[in-house]
Write a protein that holds these residues in place. Sequence first.
Motif, PDB file in Angstrom:
ATOM      1  N   MET A   5     -11.985   6.323  18.290  1.00  0.00           N
ATOM      2  CA  MET A   5     -11.963   7.256  17.171  1.00  0.00           C
ATOM      3  C   MET A   5     -12.840   8.245  17.097  1.00  0.00           C
ATOM      4  O   MET A   5     -13.984   7.914  17.154  1.00  0.00           O
ATOM      5  CB  MET A   5     -11.864   6.479  15.718  1.00  0.00           C
ATOM      6  CG  MET A   5     -11.781   7.205  14.581  1.00  0.00           C
ATOM      7  SD  MET A   5     -11.536   6.169  13.109  1.00  0.00           S
ATOM      8  CE  MET A   5     -13.200   5.534  12.856  1.00  0.00           C
ATOM      9  N   GLY A   6     -12.412   9.382  17.057  1.00  0.00           N
ATOM     10  CA  GLY A   6     -13.334  10.572  17.005  1.00  0.00           C
ATOM     11  C   GLY A   6     -13.937  10.780  15.625  1.00  0.00           C
ATOM     12  O   GLY A   6     -13.687  10.012  14.605  1.00  0.00           O
ATOM     13  N   ILE A   7     -14.574  11.726  15.636  1.00  0.00           N
ATOM     14  CA  ILE A   7     -15.341  12.138  14.268  1.00  0.00           C
ATOM     15  C   ILE A   7     -14.425  12.988  13.443  1.00  0.00           C
ATOM     16  O   ILE A   7     -13.559  13.688  13.699  1.00  0.00           O
ATOM     17  CB  ILE A   7     -16.498  13.253  14.499  1.00  0.00           C
ATOM     18  CG1 ILE A   7     -17.667  12.379  15.454  1.00  0.00           C
ATOM     19  CG2 ILE A   7     -17.186  13.580  13.309  1.00  0.00           C
ATOM     20  CD1 ILE A   7     -18.707  13.375  15.976  1.00  0.00           C
ATOM     21  N   VAL A   8     -14.406  12.486  12.139  1.00  0.00           N
ATOM     22  CA  VAL A   8     -13.265  12.925  11.037  1.00  0.00           C
ATOM     23  C   VAL A   8     -14.161  13.983  10.337  1.00  0.00           C
ATOM     24  O   VAL A   8     -15.187  14.090   9.832  1.00  0.00           O
ATOM     25  CB  VAL A   8     -13.017  11.721  10.000  1.00  0.00           C
ATOM     26  CG1 VAL A   8     -12.278  12.324   8.953  1.00  0.00           C
ATOM     27  CG2 VAL A   8     -12.532  10.423  10.593  1.00  0.00           C
ATOM     28  N   LYS A   9     -13.507  15.242  10.563  1.00  0.00           N
ATOM     29  CA  LYS A   9     -13.982  16.465   9.965  1.00  0.00           C
ATOM     30  C   LYS A   9     -13.355  17.136   8.963  1.00  0.00           C
ATOM     31  O   LYS A   9     -13.757  17.730   8.185  1.00  0.00           O
ATOM     32  CB  LYS A   9     -14.067  17.636  11.243  1.00  0.00           C
ATOM     33  CG  LYS A   9     -15.265  17.173  12.100  1.00  0.00           C
ATOM     34  CD  LYS A   9     -15.382  18.152  13.324  1.00  0.00           C
ATOM     35  CE  LYS A   9     -16.133  17.855  14.297  1.00  0.00           C
ATOM     36  NZ  LYS A   9     -16.679  18.776  15.330  1.00  0.00           N
ATOM     37  N   THR A  10     -12.172  16.604   9.011  1.00  0.00           N
ATOM     38  CA  THR A  10     -11.102  17.444   7.965  1.00  0.00           C
ATOM     39  C   THR A  10     -10.107  16.322   7.241  1.00  0.00           C
ATOM     40  O   THR A  10      -9.862  15.213   7.653  1.00  0.00           O
ATOM     41  CB  THR A  10     -10.173  18.333   8.400  1.00  0.00           C
ATOM     42  OG1 THR A  10      -9.185  17.620   9.657  1.00  0.00           O
ATOM     43  CG2 THR A  10     -10.899  19.388   9.191  1.00  0.00           C
ATOM     44  N   VAL A  11      -9.654  16.669   6.403  1.00  0.00           N
ATOM     45  CA  VAL A  11      -8.477  15.753   5.528  1.00  0.00           C
ATOM     46  C   VAL A  11      -7.475  15.465   6.677  1.00  0.00           C
ATOM     47  O   VAL A  11      -6.785  14.359   6.511  1.00  0.00           O
ATOM     48  CB  VAL A  11      -8.055  16.336   4.214  1.00  0.00           C
ATOM     49  CG1 VAL A  11      -7.074  15.466   3.862  1.00  0.00           C
ATOM     50  CG2 VAL A  11      -9.310  16.429   3.257  1.00  0.00           C
ATOM     51  N   GLU A  12      -6.977  16.522   7.429  1.00  0.00           N
ATOM     52  CA  GLU A  12      -6.021  16.224   8.367  1.00  0.00           C
ATOM     53  C   GLU A  12      -6.382  15.380   9.233  1.00  0.00           C
ATOM     54  O   GLU A  12      -5.496  14.397   9.691  1.00  0.00           O
ATOM     55  CB  GLU A  12      -5.775  17.516   9.042  1.00  0.00           C
ATOM     56  CG  GLU A  12      -4.667  17.441  10.005  1.00  0.00           C
ATOM     57  CD  GLU A  12      -4.256  18.924  10.759  1.00  0.00           C
ATOM     58  OE1 GLU A  12      -4.331  18.924  12.053  1.00  0.00           O
ATOM     59  OE2 GLU A  12      -4.189  19.733   9.986  1.00  0.00           O
ATOM     60  N   LEU A  27      -8.314  12.769   8.767  1.00  0.00           N
ATOM     61  CA  LEU A  27      -8.232  11.364   8.116  1.00  0.00           C
ATOM     62  C   LEU A  27      -6.410  10.825   8.017  1.00  0.00           C
ATOM     63  O   LEU A  27      -6.542   9.815   8.180  1.00  0.00           O
ATOM     64  CB  LEU A  27      -8.993  11.611   6.723  1.00  0.00           C
ATOM     65  CG  LEU A  27      -9.024  10.182   6.123  1.00  0.00           C
ATOM     66  CD1 LEU A  27     -10.093   9.343   6.562  1.00  0.00           C
ATOM     67  CD2 LEU A  27      -9.688  10.656   4.771  1.00  0.00           C
ATOM     68  N   ASN A  28      -5.686  11.748   7.641  1.00  0.00           N
ATOM     69  CA  ASN A  28      -4.358  11.562   7.512  1.00  0.00           C
ATOM     70  C   ASN A  28      -3.570  11.209   8.832  1.00  0.00           C
ATOM     71  O   ASN A  28      -2.969  10.053   9.091  1.00  0.00           O
ATOM     72  CB  ASN A  28      -3.700  12.835   7.155  1.00  0.00           C
ATOM     73  CG  ASN A  28      -3.646  13.037   5.287  1.00  0.00           C
ATOM     74  OD1 ASN A  28      -4.048  11.875   4.859  1.00  0.00           O
ATOM     75  ND2 ASN A  28      -3.863  14.340   4.996  1.00  0.00           N
ATOM     76  N   LYS A  29      -4.249  11.706   9.853  1.00  0.00           N
ATOM     77  CA  LYS A  29      -3.690  11.333  11.343  1.00  0.00           C
ATOM     78  C   LYS A  29      -4.185   9.728  11.438  1.00  0.00           C
ATOM     79  O   LYS A  29      -3.133   9.150  12.258  1.00  0.00           O
ATOM     80  CB  LYS A  29      -4.442  12.023  12.472  1.00  0.00           C
ATOM     81  CG  LYS A  29      -3.794  13.535  12.452  1.00  0.00           C
ATOM     82  CD  LYS A  29      -4.532  14.173  13.516  1.00  0.00           C
ATOM     83  CE  LYS A  29      -3.889  15.700  13.515  1.00  0.00           C
ATOM     84  NZ  LYS A  29      -4.490  16.548  14.601  1.00  0.00           N
ATOM     85  N   ILE A  30      -5.540   9.345  10.993  1.00  0.00           N
ATOM     86  CA  ILE A  30      -5.823   8.043  11.538  1.00  0.00           C
ATOM     87  C   ILE A  30      -4.906   7.345  10.451  1.00  0.00           C
ATOM     88  O   ILE A  30      -4.544   6.172  10.952  1.00  0.00           O
ATOM     89  CB  ILE A  30      -7.361   7.964  11.036  1.00  0.00           C
ATOM     90  CG1 ILE A  30      -8.330   8.747  12.078  1.00  0.00           C
ATOM     91  CG2 ILE A  30      -7.777   6.497  10.952  1.00  0.00           C
ATOM     92  CD1 ILE A  30      -9.500   8.672  11.855  1.00  0.00           C
ATOM     93  N   ARG A  31      -4.800   7.573   9.347  1.00  0.00           N
ATOM     94  CA  ARG A  31      -4.132   6.705   8.095  1.00  0.00           C
ATOM     95  C   ARG A  31      -2.523   6.675   8.662  1.00  0.00           C
ATOM     96  O   ARG A  31      -2.012   5.300   8.786  1.00  0.00           O
ATOM     97  CB  ARG A  31      -4.096   7.460   6.861  1.00  0.00           C
ATOM     98  CG  ARG A  31      -3.307   6.521   5.868  1.00  0.00           C
ATOM     99  CD  ARG A  31      -3.377   7.783   4.516  1.00  0.00           C
ATOM    100  NE  ARG A  31      -2.584   7.022   3.612  1.00  0.00           N
ATOM    101  CZ  ARG A  31      -1.499   7.572   3.000  1.00  0.00           C
ATOM    102  NH1 ARG A  31      -0.825   8.675   3.823  1.00  0.00           N
ATOM    103  NH2 ARG A  31      -0.751   6.998   2.113  1.00  0.00           N
ATOM    104  N   ASN A  32      -2.010   7.650   9.312  1.00  0.00           N
ATOM    105  CA  ASN A  32      -0.716   7.576   9.740  1.00  0.00           C
ATOM    106  C   ASN A  32      -0.593   6.643  10.969  1.00  0.00           C
ATOM    107  O   ASN A  32       0.447   6.005  11.222  1.00  0.00           O
ATOM    108  CB  ASN A  32      -0.060   8.829  10.035  1.00  0.00           C
ATOM    109  CG  ASN A  32       0.248   9.659   8.537  1.00  0.00           C
ATOM    110  OD1 ASN A  32       0.462   9.266   7.683  1.00  0.00           O
ATOM    111  ND2 ASN A  32       0.194  11.042   8.721  1.00  0.00           N
ATOM    112  N   SER A  33      -1.608   6.771  11.953  1.00  0.00           N
ATOM    113  CA  SER A  33      -1.609   5.965  12.933  1.00  0.00           C
ATOM    114  C   SER A  33      -1.600   4.177  12.619  1.00  0.00           C
ATOM    115  O   SER A  33      -0.984   3.512  13.126  1.00  0.00           O
ATOM    116  CB  SER A  33      -2.839   6.426  14.024  1.00  0.00           C
ATOM    117  OG  SER A  33      -3.080   5.440  14.887  1.00  0.00           O
TER     118      SER A  33
END
Length: 130
Positions: A1-8, A10-16
């Motif tokens: 997992m990379g560094i979370v910089k934006t809400v987008e 975070l949403n990608k991680i959540r959807n994954s």
Amino acid sequence: MGIVKTVEDLNKIRNSIKEKNKKLFSKNGNAKLIDIKIGMATCGIASGAKGVMDFLIEELPKRNINAKVKQTGCMGYCYAEPTIAITLPNQNPIVFGYVDLKKADEIIEKFIKKGELVDGIIPINYELAT
């Protein structure tokens, strides 16, 4: 997992994670999965909970066990860290303390696979809301 910089991000991680859980659910015939929570508060991490969590995440699929492994905060058993709570389908959770890699392996082989109780169970001192 990379560094979370934006809400987008975070949403990608959540959807994954959601997609992964859907696949796990359909693979398991939509039956309830084994739920494993690992105490990852400061005391748990300092006692080795991260290694136990990594071990479980790696070993459970290898042993064809469909389970959700997730971290939680303090479970109130700081004296017995690392702690894990395992909920088998349609059963109440069982909390194990002093879990190292050897104990985690024993829990998988005896408790999860065969339903046998193993040493290290901490009596629950609370009641779940229904």
